[in-house]
Design a protein around this motif. Sequence first.
Motif, PDB file in Angstrom:
ATOM      1  N   ILE A  61      56.346  46.068  42.268  1.00 32.19           N
ATOM      2  CA  ILE A  61      55.106  46.221  43.049  1.00 32.19           C
ATOM      3  C   ILE A  61      54.327  44.904  43.212  1.00 32.19           C
ATOM      4  N   ARG A  62      54.816  43.879  42.538  1.00 32.50           N
ATOM      5  CA  ARG A  62      54.082  42.618  42.480  1.00 32.50           C
ATOM      6  C   ARG A  62      53.610  42.090  43.848  1.00 32.50           C
ATOM      7  N   ASP A  63      54.530  41.988  44.790  1.00 31.25           N
ATOM      8  CA  ASP A  63      54.185  41.327  46.056  1.00 31.25           C
ATOM      9  C   ASP A  63      53.123  42.098  46.829  1.00 31.25           C
ATOM     10  N   LYS A  64      53.285  43.423  46.870  1.00 30.03           N
ATOM     11  CA  LYS A  64      52.334  44.274  47.598  1.00 30.03           C
ATOM     12  C   LYS A  64      50.940  44.144  46.977  1.00 30.03           C
ATOM     13  N   VAL A  65      50.892  44.256  45.665  1.00 30.41           N
ATOM     14  CA  VAL A  65      49.597  44.219  44.967  1.00 30.41           C
ATOM     15  C   VAL A  65      48.920  42.865  45.184  1.00 30.41           C
ATOM     16  N   ARG A  66      49.701  41.828  45.105  1.00 30.58           N
ATOM     17  CA  ARG A  66      49.161  40.484  45.279  1.00 30.58           C
ATOM     18  C   ARG A  66      48.459  40.314  46.625  1.00 30.58           C
ATOM     19  N   GLY A  67      49.165  40.761  47.673  1.00 26.98           N
ATOM     20  CA  GLY A  67      48.605  40.658  49.028  1.00 26.98           C
ATOM     21  C   GLY A  67      47.325  41.476  49.148  1.00 26.98           C
ATOM     22  N   ASN A  68      47.360  42.709  48.627  1.00 27.18           N
ATOM     23  CA  ASN A  68      46.188  43.587  48.731  1.00 27.18           C
ATOM     24  C   ASN A  68      45.008  43.015  47.957  1.00 27.18           C
ATOM     25  N   LEU A  69      45.275  42.477  46.791  1.00 29.41           N
ATOM     26  CA  LEU A  69      44.189  41.934  45.973  1.00 29.41           C
ATOM     27  C   LEU A  69      43.507  40.771  46.677  1.00 29.41           C
ATOM     28  N   GLN A  70      44.352  39.924  47.256  1.00 34.35           N
ATOM     29  CA  GLN A  70      43.830  38.762  47.972  1.00 34.35           C
ATOM     30  C   GLN A  70      42.836  39.210  49.054  1.00 34.35           C
ATOM     31  N   GLU A  71      43.262  40.227  49.800  1.00 37.05           N
ATOM     32  CA  GLU A  71      42.433  40.733  50.900  1.00 37.05           C
ATOM     33  C   GLU A  71      41.134  41.331  50.343  1.00 37.05           C
ATOM     34  N   LEU A  72      41.249  42.091  49.264  1.00 35.64           N
ATOM     35  CA  LEU A  72      40.063  42.727  48.665  1.00 35.64           C
ATOM     36  C   LEU A  72      39.078  41.680  48.149  1.00 35.64           C
ATOM     37  N   MET A  73      39.612  40.654  47.510  1.00 39.28           N
ATOM     38  CA  MET A  73      38.765  39.602  46.935  1.00 39.28           C
ATOM     39  C   MET A  73      37.939  38.929  48.030  1.00 39.28           C
ATOM     40  N   GLU A  74      38.561  38.814  49.214  1.00 41.42           N
ATOM     41  CA  GLU A  74      37.872  38.124  50.307  1.00 41.42           C
ATOM     42  C   GLU A  74      36.885  39.022  51.049  1.00 41.42           C
ATOM     43  N   THR A  75      37.079  40.339  50.972  1.00 43.25           N
ATOM     44  CA  THR A  75      36.275  41.200  51.848  1.00 43.25           C
ATOM     45  C   THR A  75      35.293  42.140  51.147  1.00 43.25           C
ATOM     46  N   VAL A  76      35.558  42.544  49.895  1.00 48.28           N
ATOM     47  CA  VAL A  76      34.674  43.537  49.269  1.00 48.28           C
ATOM     48  C   VAL A  76      33.388  42.864  48.765  1.00 48.28           C
ATOM     49  N   GLU A  77      32.267  43.446  49.171  1.00 44.96           N
ATOM     50  CA  GLU A  77      30.943  42.952  48.735  1.00 44.96           C
ATOM     51  C   GLU A  77      30.395  43.939  47.707  1.00 44.96           C
ATOM     52  N   PRO A  78      29.445  43.512  46.856  1.00 43.97           N
ATOM     53  CA  PRO A  78      28.864  44.471  45.908  1.00 43.97           C
ATOM     54  C   PRO A  78      28.146  45.602  46.648  1.00 43.97           C
ATOM     55  N   ALA A  79      28.217  46.849  46.097  1.00 46.52           N
ATOM     56  CA  ALA A  79      27.518  47.973  46.724  1.00 46.52           C
ATOM     57  C   ALA A  79      26.015  47.710  46.684  1.00 46.52           C
ATOM     58  N   ARG A  80      25.253  48.218  47.703  1.00 47.57           N
ATOM     59  CA  ARG A  80      23.823  47.899  47.766  1.00 47.57           C
ATOM     60  C   ARG A  80      22.982  48.774  46.847  1.00 47.57           C
TER      61      ARG A  80
END
Length: 300
Positions: free
Chosen positions: A280-299
């Motif tokens: 699962i390494r490659d899939k998780v890596r790609g998804n994490l990268q995207e999440l790190m760049e886009t998820v903001e703290p909840a308001r």
Amino acid sequence: MVTMQKVRKAVFPVAGLGTRFLPATKAIPKEMLTVVDRPVIQYVVDEALQAGIEHLIFVTGRNKGVIEDYFDIQVELSNTLAERGKTAELQLLDELQPRAGKSSFTRQQAPLGLGHAVWCARDLVGNEPFALLLPDMIMQAEKSCLSSMVELYEQSGGGNVISVETCDPKETAKYGIVGRGSEVGSGFRVDGMVEKPKPEDAPSNFFISGRYILQPEIFDILETQERGAGNEIQLTDGMLKLADRQDFYAYHFTGRTFDCGSKEGFIEANVAFALWRADIRDKVRGNLQELMETVEPARR
Ligand code: UTP
């Protein structure tokens, strides 16, 4: 010096309340929380088995029956998997299944502290050295931490062995700290142990990290051990007394350790073990990268 007996049994204290994981731990023991696709306790049991442990002893408490069920055969599930031709899944369950008579469970009855939980295993361990693995801590290394500790135990001719890691010298007050004595085999002789010292009083920055090989004399000490920090019966207080009579050695573990008793450590463990898995390494890596760049703290 104590005579050297093989380390055959491992104790897993799983009776804590897990308050840092409420509300989940209202109904699920924290040791059953899942890292990737298996409960935390499975990683720790695997580590013990890799080190040649033959008998698993679980000190459980209220609401922990599910741990006993997890290590038992689930006949209906196995039958259904067989009917559906799910051979890979059946094989996985079979591989992870402890053999009949090779695991024991005892109840702590009240969460009076780690020292008390260990003492509850005294009859099941008997008069022989044993490994103690804190299930909160899971370790990632090609060769398991406990395997290396068993080697050091053999090199040193017996005694007690603890795993240590280094902490930030400013943070010694969070840990049990050991002094570094002469080198022995792949480790060193422990020259003093201090519970949570201030940085200026700490003999080193080596902290005790959750794996132990202990001689059975610890049980006599814990029998009369008074409550200590947090009003709990503390294992470290018992070990300090044992260290007056017997040798202690430290194995410096340099792999990755995750404290799954804390939220951050648990999340990190999930990420690290997902990345460790080739499937699962490659899939998780790609998804994490995207999440790190886009998820903001909840308001809220
Ligand atoms: P912790 O103090 O980290 O566990 O004990 P806890 O009390 O369950 O967690 P929090 O702090 O409330 O979130 C370290 C290990 O010792 C076991 C725990 O299950 C954990 O694996 N333990 C602790 C016992 O078995 N009995 C006890 O009385 C205390």
